[in-house]
Design an enzyme around this catalytic site. Structure first.
Site, short mmCIF file in Angstrom:
data_model
loop_
_atom_site.label_atom_id
_atom_site.label_comp_id
_atom_site.label_asym_id
_atom_site.label_seq_id
_atom_site.Cartn_x
_atom_site.Cartn_y
_atom_site.Cartn_z
N GLU A 174 44.23 -37.57 5.25
CA GLU A 174 44.34 -38.19 3.93
C GLU A 174 45.79 -38.59 3.56
OE1 GLU A 174 44.26 -35.34 1.03
OE2 GLU A 174 44.43 -36.83 -0.58
N ILE B 43 40.09 -32.04 10.91
CA ILE B 43 38.98 -31.09 11.09
C ILE B 43 38.23 -30.91 9.78
CG2 ILE B 43 40.13 -29.85 12.97
CD1 ILE B 43 40.60 -27.54 10.91
N ASP B 44 38.84 -31.30 8.65
CA ASP B 44 38.23 -31.05 7.34
C ASP B 44 37.07 -32.01 7.02
OD1 ASP B 44 40.33 -29.28 7.16
OD2 ASP B 44 41.57 -30.59 5.92
N MET C 64 38.74 -23.01 7.65
CA MET C 64 39.62 -24.03 7.03
C MET C 64 38.78 -25.09 6.32
SD MET C 64 42.74 -24.68 9.66
CE MET C 64 44.19 -23.65 9.64
N GLU D 99 38.39 -21.83 2.84
CA GLU D 99 39.72 -21.43 2.34
C GLU D 99 39.99 -21.96 0.93
OE1 GLU D 99 42.76 -23.07 4.87
OE2 GLU D 99 42.09 -25.12 4.54
N ARG E 138 34.57 -6.14 6.31
CA ARG E 138 35.73 -6.52 7.14
C ARG E 138 35.99 -8.03 7.00
NH1 ARG E 138 36.26 -1.79 7.27
NH2 ARG E 138 36.53 -0.44 9.09
N VAL F 147 43.01 -21.37 15.10
CA VAL F 147 42.13 -21.39 16.28
C VAL F 147 41.14 -22.56 16.17
CG1 VAL F 147 40.17 -20.12 17.29
CG2 VAL F 147 42.28 -18.92 16.74
N GLN F 148 40.79 -22.88 14.92
CA GLN F 148 39.82 -23.97 14.68
C GLN F 148 40.37 -25.34 15.07
OE1 GLN F 148 37.78 -23.00 10.54
NE2 GLN F 148 39.76 -21.99 10.74
N ARG F 149 41.68 -25.44 15.20
CA ARG F 149 42.30 -26.74 15.52
C ARG F 149 42.78 -26.82 16.96
NH1 ARG F 149 46.40 -27.57 10.69
NH2 ARG F 149 47.88 -27.68 12.40
O1 F6P Z 1 43.94 -30.44 7.17
C1 F6P Z 1 43.77 -29.66 8.31
C2 F6P Z 1 44.14 -28.22 8.04
O2 F6P Z 1 43.89 -27.49 9.22
C3 F6P Z 1 43.44 -27.60 6.84
O3 F6P Z 1 42.12 -27.23 7.10
C4 F6P Z 1 44.38 -26.46 6.54
O4 F6P Z 1 44.34 -26.06 5.19
C5 F6P Z 1 45.74 -27.04 6.85
O5 F6P Z 1 45.52 -28.12 7.74
C6 F6P Z 1 46.69 -26.05 7.46
O6 F6P Z 1 47.91 -26.68 7.58
P1 F6P Z 1 49.14 -26.10 8.40
O7 F6P Z 1 48.89 -26.41 9.84
O8 F6P Z 1 50.31 -26.82 7.84
O9 F6P Z 1 49.17 -24.62 8.18
#
Ligand code: F6P
Length: 357
Positions: free
Chosen positions: A118, A141-142, A184, A237, A281, A288-290
């Site tokens: 964005e 990823i969002d 995320m 998040e 917990r 890890v998601q990225r």
């Molecule tokens: O926009 C992608 C994203 O991974 C979000 O899901 C997350 O809030 C943000 O980027 C984390 O950003 P950074 O890598 O700067 O911690």
């Protein structure tokens, strides 16, 4: 779209060099887009593709490399980006715009592919309105960019989160615990909702539907009273409690002015444990998601985005963003794509709610 007098579908004869950059947070599939751009630019048009380093910084500092089909071998399944990324934009520097313009002119860049989320695409739109020849590719990823059903990277993030939830089920069941897992997604709940449904979560808390912690706990209690002693709660998040129900500390602001999200999960877990007495917990999946290799869907989607972006340059369809709609590639005006965030649909949320405890 485009705003010049050339005929759509006809290759511009004057282009010899194009540019590509990756901007913002990294995302699985970036390299596949780059490879797609290079493949089509070089093979079909004989253009010279330049990869600008670290997002817009490469334009500001005139730092780039020549990309070739040969040089892109092996990058399709690789996570990250071979040309680097950053969150800087030219608007953060007094002379940023002039330097970007000078770099583009000096190297005769006939079209620039900006692969970004964005913030990066909003910047691309402004540069385009200043007359620069730009085509956007929706990365994140969002999955929160408008006018495209999918951004690349999202499918991979959902798969990673689903795998994690699958694993949490067995340990939760062994210990009769509540597992609260944070995913995320910034201000939207696409990852949480899709991974929650795919992973059979007990419930999913998203920014789109502020939660009431009393209802969350009552729902878990009802479930556990029915003889289910383990639960998985997926928390986006960006999830927030209903106004006045739970106090949440203000998030930190990072150097780019973005709220640093993450951490709501700790509050939710603490409340669940203290109100229900169930051992609880926390798991935060975080970056890890990225990381790592994209799914097959993201590899194909990214590759297709790259190919389409080059077609857009060839047709001088500048100020556009390539998009995935109805199973195919289309182009939409960048200005419309960035106009508002794409939230989860009410239909999707209703379907997810059917599985709540
Ligand atoms: O926009 C992608 C994203 O991974 C979000 O899901 C997350 O809030 C943000 O980027 C984390 O950003 P950074 O890598 O700067 O911690």
């Amino acid at each position: 779209m485009g705003g010049d007098d050339s005929v759509a579908g006809v290759t511009s004869p004057d282009i010899e060099t194009i540019g590509v950059l990756t901007s913002g947070g990294d995302c699985p599939g970036l390299n596949a887009v780059i490879r797609g751009v290079v493949r089509k630019a070089e093979r079909e048009f004989g253009w010279r593709p330049l990869g600008f380093h670290e997002g817009y910084m490469g334009l500001i500092e005139e730092s780039f490399e020549e990309l070739t089909i040969e040089g892109c071998r092996g990058i399709l399944p690789r996570g990250g980006t071979v040309i680097g990324t950053s969150r800087y934009t030219p608007f953060m520097f007094d002379d940023g715009i002039e330097r970007v313009r000078a770099t583009l002119e000096r190297h005769h860049v006939g079209g620039l592919v900006v692969i970004g989320g964005e913030g990066s695409l909003s910047c691309a739109n402004e540069l385009s309105e200043m007359g620069m020849s730009i085509v956007g590719v929706p990365k994140t990823i969002d999955n929160d960019i408008g006018l495209t059903e999918r951004t690349f990277g999202f499918d991979t993030a959902v798969q990673i989160a689903t795998d994690a939830i699958d694993r949490l089920h067995t340990t939760a069941e062994s210990h009769n615990r509540v597992m609260v897992v944070e995913v995320m997604g910034r201000h939207v709940g696409h990852i949480a909702t899709w991974a929650g449904m795919a992973g059979g979560a007990t419930m999913t808390l998203t920014p789109e539907e502020p939660f009431d912690i009393d209802e969350v706990c009552a729902s878990l209690t009802r479930r556990h009273n029915r003889g289910k002693y383990a639960s998985i709660v997926v928390v986006a998040e960006g999830a927030l409690p209903k106004a006045g129900t739970l106090e949440v500390p203000e998030p930190e602001i990072d150097q780019f002015g973005h709220k640093r999200l993450g951490g709501i999960v700790n509050l939710v877990a603490a409340e669940i444990e203290s109100r229900t007495g169930y051992e609880t917990r926390v798991t935060v999946l975080g970056h890890v998601q990225r990381g790592g290799t994209p799914t097959s869907f993201d590899r194909a989607l990214s590759s297709w985005f790259g190919i389409e972006a080059v077609s857009a340059i060839a047709e001088r369809d500048f100020g556009s963003m390539v998009a995935f709609q109805g199973g195919t590639m289309v182009r939409v005006p960048l200005v419309d794509a960035i106009a508002e965030l794409k939230y989860t649909s009410p239909e999707l949320r209703a379907a997810a709610r059917a599985f709540f405890a």
